[in-house]
Write a protein that holds these residues in place. Structure first.
Motif, PDB file in Angstrom:
ATOM      1  N   ARG A 123     -31.662   3.933  -1.008  1.00 27.22           N
ATOM      2  CA  ARG A 123     -30.963   5.178  -0.625  1.00 27.22           C
ATOM      3  C   ARG A 123     -29.486   4.912  -0.372  1.00 27.22           C
ATOM      4  O   ARG A 123     -28.622   5.658  -0.833  1.00 27.22           O
ATOM      5  CB  ARG A 123     -31.611   5.798   0.615  1.00 27.22           C
ATOM      6  CG  ARG A 123     -32.852   6.594   0.331  1.00 27.22           C
ATOM      7  CD  ARG A 123     -33.289   7.422   1.541  1.00 27.22           C
ATOM      8  NE  ARG A 123     -33.453   6.632   2.755  1.00 27.22           N
ATOM      9  CZ  ARG A 123     -34.585   6.056   3.132  1.00 27.22           C
ATOM     10  NH1 ARG A 123     -35.666   6.181   2.415  1.00 27.22           N
ATOM     11  NH2 ARG A 123     -34.639   5.354   4.253  1.00 27.22           N
ATOM     12  N   GLY A 124     -29.197   3.836   0.370  1.00 24.39           N
ATOM     13  CA  GLY A 124     -27.799   3.495   0.653  1.00 24.39           C
ATOM     14  C   GLY A 124     -27.034   3.162  -0.617  1.00 24.39           C
ATOM     15  O   GLY A 124     -25.896   3.599  -0.808  1.00 24.39           O
ATOM     16  N   TRP A 125     -27.648   2.397  -1.501  1.00 24.89           N
ATOM     17  CA  TRP A 125     -26.989   2.021  -2.751  1.00 24.89           C
ATOM     18  C   TRP A 125     -26.689   3.258  -3.585  1.00 24.89           C
ATOM     19  O   TRP A 125     -25.611   3.398  -4.158  1.00 24.89           O
ATOM     20  CB  TRP A 125     -27.852   1.056  -3.555  1.00 24.89           C
ATOM     21  CG  TRP A 125     -27.193   0.656  -4.833  1.00 24.89           C
ATOM     22  CD1 TRP A 125     -27.375   1.206  -6.067  1.00 24.89           C
ATOM     23  CD2 TRP A 125     -26.188  -0.348  -4.993  1.00 24.89           C
ATOM     24  NE1 TRP A 125     -26.565   0.598  -6.989  1.00 24.89           N
ATOM     25  CE2 TRP A 125     -25.823  -0.364  -6.355  1.00 24.89           C
ATOM     26  CE3 TRP A 125     -25.574  -1.243  -4.118  1.00 24.89           C
ATOM     27  CZ2 TRP A 125     -24.871  -1.235  -6.862  1.00 24.89           C
ATOM     28  CZ3 TRP A 125     -24.620  -2.110  -4.634  1.00 24.89           C
ATOM     29  CH2 TRP A 125     -24.285  -2.093  -5.982  1.00 24.89           C
ATOM     30  N   ASN A 126     -27.633   4.159  -3.660  1.00 15.70           N
ATOM     31  CA  ASN A 126     -27.441   5.341  -4.490  1.00 15.70           C
ATOM     32  C   ASN A 126     -26.446   6.329  -3.903  1.00 15.70           C
ATOM     33  O   ASN A 126     -25.895   7.145  -4.626  1.00 15.70           O
ATOM     34  CB  ASN A 126     -28.784   6.008  -4.787  1.00 15.70           C
ATOM     35  CG  ASN A 126     -29.561   5.202  -5.802  1.00 15.70           C
ATOM     36  OD1 ASN A 126     -29.011   4.711  -6.777  1.00 15.70           O
ATOM     37  ND2 ASN A 126     -30.840   5.027  -5.564  1.00 15.70           N
ATOM     38  N   ARG A 127     -26.190   6.231  -2.616  1.00 16.48           N
ATOM     39  CA  ARG A 127     -25.141   7.064  -2.012  1.00 16.48           C
ATOM     40  C   ARG A 127     -23.765   6.445  -2.193  1.00 16.48           C
ATOM     41  O   ARG A 127     -22.787   7.143  -2.401  1.00 16.48           O
ATOM     42  CB  ARG A 127     -25.412   7.259  -0.523  1.00 16.48           C
ATOM     43  CG  ARG A 127     -26.361   8.385  -0.221  1.00 16.48           C
ATOM     44  CD  ARG A 127     -26.323   8.736   1.259  1.00 16.48           C
ATOM     45  NE  ARG A 127     -26.690   7.586   2.073  1.00 16.48           N
ATOM     46  CZ  ARG A 127     -27.845   7.443   2.698  1.00 16.48           C
ATOM     47  NH1 ARG A 127     -28.746   8.382   2.626  1.00 16.48           N
ATOM     48  NH2 ARG A 127     -28.095   6.373   3.410  1.00 16.48           N
ATOM     49  N   HIS A 128     -23.682   5.105  -2.113  1.00  9.35           N
ATOM     50  CA  HIS A 128     -22.380   4.460  -2.055  1.00  9.35           C
ATOM     51  C   HIS A 128     -22.134   3.427  -3.144  1.00  9.35           C
ATOM     52  O   HIS A 128     -21.012   2.961  -3.308  1.00  9.35           O
ATOM     53  CB  HIS A 128     -22.192   3.778  -0.689  1.00  9.35           C
ATOM     54  CG  HIS A 128     -22.383   4.708   0.454  1.00  9.35           C
ATOM     55  ND1 HIS A 128     -21.520   5.736   0.725  1.00  9.35           N
ATOM     56  CD2 HIS A 128     -23.372   4.800   1.377  1.00  9.35           C
ATOM     57  CE1 HIS A 128     -21.955   6.407   1.787  1.00  9.35           C
ATOM     58  NE2 HIS A 128     -23.081   5.859   2.192  1.00  9.35           N
ATOM     59  N   GLY A 129     -23.158   3.024  -3.866  1.00  5.71           N
ATOM     60  CA  GLY A 129     -23.018   1.975  -4.871  1.00  5.71           C
ATOM     61  C   GLY A 129     -22.843   2.555  -6.265  1.00  5.71           C
ATOM     62  O   GLY A 129     -22.708   3.759  -6.457  1.00  5.71           O
ATOM     63  N   ASP A 130     -22.863   1.693  -7.235  1.00  3.94           N
ATOM     64  CA  ASP A 130     -22.730   2.090  -8.636  1.00  3.94           C
ATOM     65  C   ASP A 130     -24.122   2.306  -9.217  1.00  3.94           C
ATOM     66  O   ASP A 130     -24.810   1.372  -9.607  1.00  3.94           O
ATOM     67  CB  ASP A 130     -21.983   1.001  -9.411  1.00  3.94           C
ATOM     68  CG  ASP A 130     -21.639   1.440 -10.822  1.00  3.94           C
ATOM     69  OD1 ASP A 130     -22.171   2.475 -11.283  1.00  3.94           O
ATOM     70  OD2 ASP A 130     -20.833   0.753 -11.460  1.00  3.94           O
TER      71      ASP A 130
END
Length: 131
Positions: free
Chosen positions: A91-98
């Protein structure tokens, strides 16, 4: 020693891919659609989705796959804990990552038991990265 075992499993998966006649990777959008379906940004894989979207070397994204046994019949507490953690990371990656570079996925023992056995996966949970 574990690295050699993982490399052997990847080699086997590549051979299995060739023997199944799968020609190449499906689009990244297929995995992203599976992740949205789950609601936690973690794509749930069966053997077919794993072979199409994770194994091929021709893809331009990496897949972090959790091999697990979440069914209550397995009573795998570490599986439940890893699942919670990986869902949070996804979830965190998909909000802030590529989102176009890394996809997070999960394959449960019930959906991939045959593949787990062929890859000689004896201990779970297991987290594997397929670049």
């Amino acid at each position: 020693m574990r690295l050699l075992g993982a490399l052997g499993a990847l080699s086997f998966a590549g051979q299995l891919l060739l023997s199944c006649g799968v020609a190449g990777a499906q689009s990244l959008s297929e995995l992203q659609a599976l992740a949205k379906k789950d609601g936690d940004s973690l794509a749930r894989l069966d053997i077919e989705a794993f072979m199409k979207n994770v194994v091929p070397e021709s893809k331009n994204y990496a897949v972090v796959v959790q091999l697990t046994a979440l069914s209550p019949k397995y009573k795998c507490k570490p599986c439940v804990e890893l699942d919670k953690t990986l869902r949070t990371v996804a979830r965190g990656w998909n909000r802030h990552g590529d989102k176009d570079q890394i996809v997070f996925a999960s394959m449960d023992m019930e959906d991939g038991e045959e593949l787990f056995h062929k890859m000689k996966i004896e201990q779970i949970p297991r987290l594997m990265v397929f670049p």
